[in-house]
Design a protein around this motif. Structure first.
Motif, PDB file in Angstrom:
ATOM      1  N   LYS A  56       0.810  -1.211   0.000  1.00 15.92           N
ATOM      2  CA  LYS A  56       0.000   0.000   0.000  1.00 15.92           C
ATOM      3  C   LYS A  56       0.847   1.267   0.000  1.00 15.92           C
ATOM      4  CE  LYS A  56      -4.111   2.067   2.047  1.00 15.92           C
ATOM      5  NZ  LYS A  56      -5.140   1.988   3.113  1.00 15.92           N
ATOM      6  N   ALA A  57       1.991   1.251   0.684  1.00 16.07           N
ATOM      7  CA  ALA A  57       2.849   2.441   0.724  1.00 16.07           C
ATOM      8  C   ALA A  57       3.294   2.827  -0.681  1.00 16.07           C
ATOM      9  CB  ALA A  57       4.053   2.196   1.627  1.00 16.07           C
ATOM     10  N   ASP A  58       3.747   1.835  -1.451  1.00 15.59           N
ATOM     11  CA  ASP A  58       4.165   2.076  -2.839  1.00 15.59           C
ATOM     12  C   ASP A  58       2.998   2.587  -3.676  1.00 15.59           C
ATOM     13  OD1 ASP A  58       6.816   1.497  -2.769  1.00 15.59           O
ATOM     14  OD2 ASP A  58       6.682  -0.420  -3.820  1.00 15.59           O
ATOM     15  N   LEU A  59       1.872   1.933  -3.527  1.00 19.75           N
ATOM     16  CA  LEU A  59       0.704   2.280  -4.332  1.00 19.75           C
ATOM     17  C   LEU A  59       0.206   3.679  -3.995  1.00 19.75           C
ATOM     18  CD1 LEU A  59      -1.442   1.636  -6.388  1.00 19.75           C
ATOM     19  CD2 LEU A  59      -2.637   0.264  -4.655  1.00 19.75           C
ATOM     20  N   MET A  60       0.215   4.056  -2.721  1.00 19.43           N
ATOM     21  CA  MET A  60      -0.256   5.380  -2.338  1.00 19.43           C
ATOM     22  C   MET A  60       0.646   6.486  -2.887  1.00 19.43           C
ATOM     23  SD  MET A  60      -3.120   5.002  -0.875  1.00 19.43           S
ATOM     24  CE  MET A  60      -3.298   3.658  -2.058  1.00 19.43           C
ATOM     25  N   LEU A  61       1.951   6.214  -2.967  1.00 20.92           N
ATOM     26  CA  LEU A  61       2.847   7.200  -3.572  1.00 20.92           C
ATOM     27  C   LEU A  61       2.556   7.350  -5.064  1.00 20.92           C
ATOM     28  CD1 LEU A  61       6.347   6.628  -1.938  1.00 20.92           C
ATOM     29  CD2 LEU A  61       4.842   8.613  -1.707  1.00 20.92           C
ATOM     30  N   ALA A  62       2.276   6.229  -5.729  1.00 22.12           N
ATOM     31  CA  ALA A  62       1.927   6.285  -7.154  1.00 22.12           C
ATOM     32  C   ALA A  62       0.626   7.052  -7.354  1.00 22.12           C
ATOM     33  CB  ALA A  62       1.804   4.874  -7.720  1.00 22.12           C
ATOM     34  N   GLY A 118       2.248  13.710   5.593  1.00 19.93           N
ATOM     35  CA  GLY A 118       3.142  13.394   6.697  1.00 19.93           C
ATOM     36  C   GLY A 118       4.466  12.793   6.266  1.00 19.93           C
ATOM     37  N   GLY A 119       4.466  11.957   5.241  1.00 17.98           N
ATOM     38  CA  GLY A 119       5.695  11.317   4.800  1.00 17.98           C
ATOM     39  C   GLY A 119       6.534  12.242   3.941  1.00 17.98           C
ATOM     40  N   THR A 120       7.852  12.057   4.011  1.00 21.06           N
ATOM     41  CA  THR A 120       8.764  12.912   3.246  1.00 21.06           C
ATOM     42  C   THR A 120       8.493  12.815   1.753  1.00 21.06           C
ATOM     43  OG1 THR A 120      10.481  12.650   4.924  1.00 21.06           O
ATOM     44  CG2 THR A 120      11.187  13.394   2.754  1.00 21.06           C
ATOM     45  N   ALA A 121       8.282  11.603   1.253  1.00 21.45           N
ATOM     46  CA  ALA A 121       8.061  11.425  -0.186  1.00 21.45           C
ATOM     47  C   ALA A 121       6.781  12.116  -0.638  1.00 21.45           C
ATOM     48  CB  ALA A 121       8.005   9.936  -0.522  1.00 21.45           C
ATOM     49  N   THR A 122       5.713  11.992   0.145  1.00 25.61           N
ATOM     50  CA  THR A 122       4.450  12.637  -0.224  1.00 25.61           C
ATOM     51  C   THR A 122       4.565  14.147  -0.142  1.00 25.61           C
ATOM     52  OG1 THR A 122       3.274  10.727   0.662  1.00 25.61           O
ATOM     53  CG2 THR A 122       1.968  12.678   0.200  1.00 25.61           C
ATOM     54  N   GLN A 124       7.176  15.845  -0.690  1.00 24.86           N
ATOM     55  CA  GLN A 124       7.940  16.288  -1.859  1.00 24.86           C
ATOM     56  C   GLN A 124       7.065  16.336  -3.107  1.00 24.86           C
ATOM     57  OE1 GLN A 124      11.235  17.415  -1.770  1.00 24.86           O
ATOM     58  NE2 GLN A 124      10.531  18.174  -3.762  1.00 24.86           N
ATOM     59  N   ILE A 125       6.143  15.371  -3.240  1.00 17.95           N
ATOM     60  CA  ILE A 125       5.213  15.371  -4.371  1.00 17.95           C
ATOM     61  C   ILE A 125       4.336  16.615  -4.330  1.00 17.95           C
ATOM     62  CG2 ILE A 125       3.192  14.195  -5.360  1.00 17.95           C
ATOM     63  CD1 ILE A 125       4.539  11.539  -4.439  1.00 17.95           C
ATOM     64  N   VAL A 126       3.837  16.963  -3.137  1.00 16.61           N
ATOM     65  CA  VAL A 126       3.011  18.160  -2.987  1.00 16.61           C
ATOM     66  C   VAL A 126       3.830  19.408  -3.298  1.00 16.61           C
ATOM     67  CG1 VAL A 126       1.683  19.564  -1.367  1.00 16.61           C
ATOM     68  CG2 VAL A 126       1.477  17.075  -1.310  1.00 16.61           C
ATOM     69  N   ALA A 127       5.056  19.477  -2.785  1.00 17.97           N
ATOM     70  CA  ALA A 127       5.918  20.637  -3.029  1.00 17.97           C
ATOM     71  C   ALA A 127       6.206  20.804  -4.517  1.00 17.97           C
ATOM     72  CB  ALA A 127       7.220  20.496  -2.247  1.00 17.97           C
ATOM     73  N   ASP A 128       6.496  19.702  -5.191  1.00 12.74           N
ATOM     74  CA  ASP A 128       6.772  19.752  -6.632  1.00 12.74           C
ATOM     75  C   ASP A 128       5.539  20.227  -7.402  1.00 12.74           C
ATOM     76  OD1 ASP A 128       9.330  18.861  -6.179  1.00 12.74           O
ATOM     77  OD2 ASP A 128       8.926  16.783  -6.752  1.00 12.74           O
TER      78      ASP A 128
END
Length: 201
Positions: A56-62, A118-122, A124-128
């Motif tokens: 789910k973590a991978d899928l949610m980032l996608a 909350g997560g760093t990767a997410t 970063q997606i929002v910031a981008d």
């Protein structure tokens, strides 16, 4: 190193991401599990983990990346051609109509609210996403300034930031209250401010 997929594999992966995004928009990320996504997308467990090894973590980032792209795509072509005052007004109408129709089912809400930041990767997606969105608006303000439709003293970055904040803030308040007037008022005022004369002194 990112795995290279065949055309068929890429299409299958995208189908899973699109199906998951739709479920999350409708039900919220907390209410959607992998079994729900597998059922909605007719995907086996082995197939899902083939494309998303961390589940789910991978899928949610996608899904987050997909929704970030949708935020921009749903505003095109108007957002990409803010070269005249008339086109700015057309973009304003599109944004207000779009968010009024989508309400809490919009891509922005799914990304920032349902998926969380909350997560760093997410984050970063929002910031981008916000950086890309701001760039379109800056170019639009620069076009108005270059053609003489607004005062040469207008700061494109400051003005574009105010307009972007009006959209994102207004959309957040729409989701919270169900009232579109926050977005209408904030965005209209931010855009109209471009044409107001610069204050003396």
């Amino acid at each position: 190193m990112e795995r290279v997929l065949t055309a068929k594999g890429a299409a299958t992966r995208q189908r899973i991401v699109d199906g998951a995004a739709l479920l999350i928009r409708e039900q919220g990320v907390a209410n959607v599990g992998l079994d729900d996504i597998r059922a909605a997308t007719a995907t086996s467990k082995s197939q899902l983990f083939h494309y998303f090894p961390d589940g789910k973590a991978d899928l949610m980032l996608a899904v987050a990346r997909r929704e970030a792209d949708q935020v921009i795509a749903e505003q095109l072509p108007e957002l990409g051609d803010l070269t005249t005052w008339r086109k700015w007004q057309a973009w304003r109408r599109r944004v207000i109509t779009m968010y009024d129709e989508q309400r809490d089912g919009c891509a922005l809400s799914a990304l920032t609210g349902q998926l969380g930041t909350g997560g760093t990767a997410t984050r970063q997606i929002v910031a981008d996403l916000l950086d890309r969105w701001l760039e379109y608006l800056v170019r639009g303000v620069e076009a108005l300034r270059g053609s003489g439709e607004i005062d040469a003293s207008v700061d494109p970055v400051r003005s574009a930031t105010a307009i972007l904040t009006a959209v994102t803030g207004g959309a957040t308040m729409l989701v919270a209250t169900g009232r579109i007037n926050y977005l209408e008022t904030a965005l209209t005022e931010a855009i109209d401010d471009l044409r107001r004369p610069a204050h003396a002194g």
